[in-house]
Design an enzyme around this catalytic site. Sequence first.
Site, PDB file in Angstrom:
ATOM      1  N   HIS A  98      -7.844  -0.870   6.203  1.00 14.55           N
ATOM      2  CA  HIS A  98      -8.325  -2.198   6.649  1.00 14.55           C
ATOM      3  C   HIS A  98      -8.810  -3.182   5.900  1.00 14.55           C
ATOM      4  O   HIS A  98      -9.593  -2.807   4.966  1.00 14.55           O
ATOM      5  CB  HIS A  98      -9.255  -1.445   7.707  1.00 14.55           C
ATOM      6  CG  HIS A  98      -9.336  -2.960   8.816  1.00 14.55           C
ATOM      7  ND1 HIS A  98      -8.560  -3.774   9.771  1.00 14.55           N
ATOM      8  CD2 HIS A  98     -10.624  -3.630   8.692  1.00 14.55           C
ATOM      9  CE1 HIS A  98      -9.634  -4.752  10.012  1.00 14.55           C
ATOM     10  NE2 HIS A  98     -10.349  -4.389   9.784  1.00 14.55           N
TER      11      HIS A  98
ATOM     12  N   MET B  45       0.993  -2.574  12.157  1.00 11.93           N
ATOM     13  CA  MET B  45       0.499  -3.044  12.980  1.00 11.93           C
ATOM     14  C   MET B  45       0.661  -2.930  14.512  1.00 11.93           C
ATOM     15  O   MET B  45       0.611  -3.602  15.474  1.00 11.93           O
ATOM     16  CB  MET B  45       0.908  -4.383  12.219  1.00 11.93           C
ATOM     17  CG  MET B  45       0.614  -4.885  11.169  1.00 11.93           C
ATOM     18  SD  MET B  45      -0.681  -5.155  10.372  1.00 11.93           S
ATOM     19  CE  MET B  45      -1.769  -6.316  11.607  1.00 11.93           C
TER      20      MET B  45
ATOM     21  N   ASN C 238       0.974  -1.178   0.099  1.00  9.68           N
ATOM     22  CA  ASN C 238      -0.102  -0.206   0.283  1.00  9.68           C
ATOM     23  C   ASN C 238       0.785   1.170  -0.180  1.00  9.68           C
ATOM     24  O   ASN C 238       0.726   2.523  -0.466  1.00  9.68           O
ATOM     25  CB  ASN C 238      -1.242  -0.182   1.144  1.00  9.68           C
ATOM     26  CG  ASN C 238      -2.226  -0.798   1.053  1.00  9.68           C
ATOM     27  OD1 ASN C 238      -2.507  -0.330   0.332  1.00  9.68           O
ATOM     28  ND2 ASN C 238      -2.106  -1.976   1.945  1.00  9.68           N
TER      29      ASN C 238
ATOM     30  N   LEU D 233      -2.142   2.140  18.294  1.00 14.98           N
ATOM     31  CA  LEU D 233      -2.146   3.373  18.485  1.00 14.98           C
ATOM     32  C   LEU D 233      -2.849   4.483  19.917  1.00 14.98           C
ATOM     33  O   LEU D 233      -4.113   3.808  19.905  1.00 14.98           O
ATOM     34  CB  LEU D 233      -2.681   4.433  17.423  1.00 14.98           C
ATOM     35  CG  LEU D 233      -1.172   4.165  16.733  1.00 14.98           C
ATOM     36  CD1 LEU D 233      -1.873   5.178  15.470  1.00 14.98           C
ATOM     37  CD2 LEU D 233       0.179   4.765  16.998  1.00 14.98           C
TER      38      LEU D 233
ATOM     39  N   ASN E 122      -6.350   5.225   8.010  1.00 13.88           N
ATOM     40  CA  ASN E 122      -5.625   3.948   8.113  1.00 13.88           C
ATOM     41  C   ASN E 122      -6.399   2.949   6.934  1.00 13.88           C
ATOM     42  O   ASN E 122      -7.631   3.426   6.551  1.00 13.88           O
ATOM     43  CB  ASN E 122      -6.222   3.226   9.662  1.00 13.88           C
ATOM     44  CG  ASN E 122      -5.371   1.950   9.365  1.00 13.88           C
ATOM     45  OD1 ASN E 122      -4.857   2.064   9.455  1.00 13.88           O
ATOM     46  ND2 ASN E 122      -6.374   1.700   9.924  1.00 13.88           N
TER      47      ASN E 122
END
Length: 201
Positions: free
Chosen positions: A116, A97, A21, A100, A114
């Site tokens: 997912h 991974m 990505n 946070l 993000n």
Amino acid sequence: MSATILKKVKTAILISGRGSNMTALIEASTADDFPAKIELVISNRLDAKGLLTARAMGVPAIAIDHKAYTGREAFEAALQEKLLAFEIEFVCCAGFMRVLTPGFVDQWPRRMINIHPSLLPKYKGLNTHARALEAGDAQHGCTVHWVSSELDSGEIILQETVDITRDDTQDSLAQKVLEKELILYPKALIRAVSDRDWAKP
Ligand code: GRF
């Protein structure tokens, strides 16, 4: 007619591994009209292959080994220090991974996204492909969302679906979803950075 000079948003990518990505984001960001510039890649794993890829693509890439810190906060303080040192304005988590803490997330309001590998709100967390197969779902997919203090729960920016076929395995499904991720993430980054006026603090 004079061309408008685009102010590119100074963006960092957080990774933990392969960085596919990340690669898609760096490639997309080289277009003149892309609104973000990838200025830094940080991995929490020293052996992340994505670090080498980023450097080969001309992007500074550093590892901050989370295991070298006494706790999440200490690791995140080191992360924040680097992001600020590079004057980063926007953060993309891409296969990063580490969970946070709210304390870190709150420092990046509407400035951190993000990707997912599921159709959120379904299948937050790990093993999404196995869970979609196990449930007998007809469709699966990927989501880019704002990062909020709750895991994989921030407001959705964009989603893409794939059909699950009878012969799909975890690996084949992961591959199908990843192909969609690589197209979705750059589109979602454009949308996300267009969400605010970057001239204002
Ligand atoms: C992707 O499926 C991403 O959605 C997930 O982990 C995988 C990362 O792959 N969180 P890569 O590091 O981008 O190659």
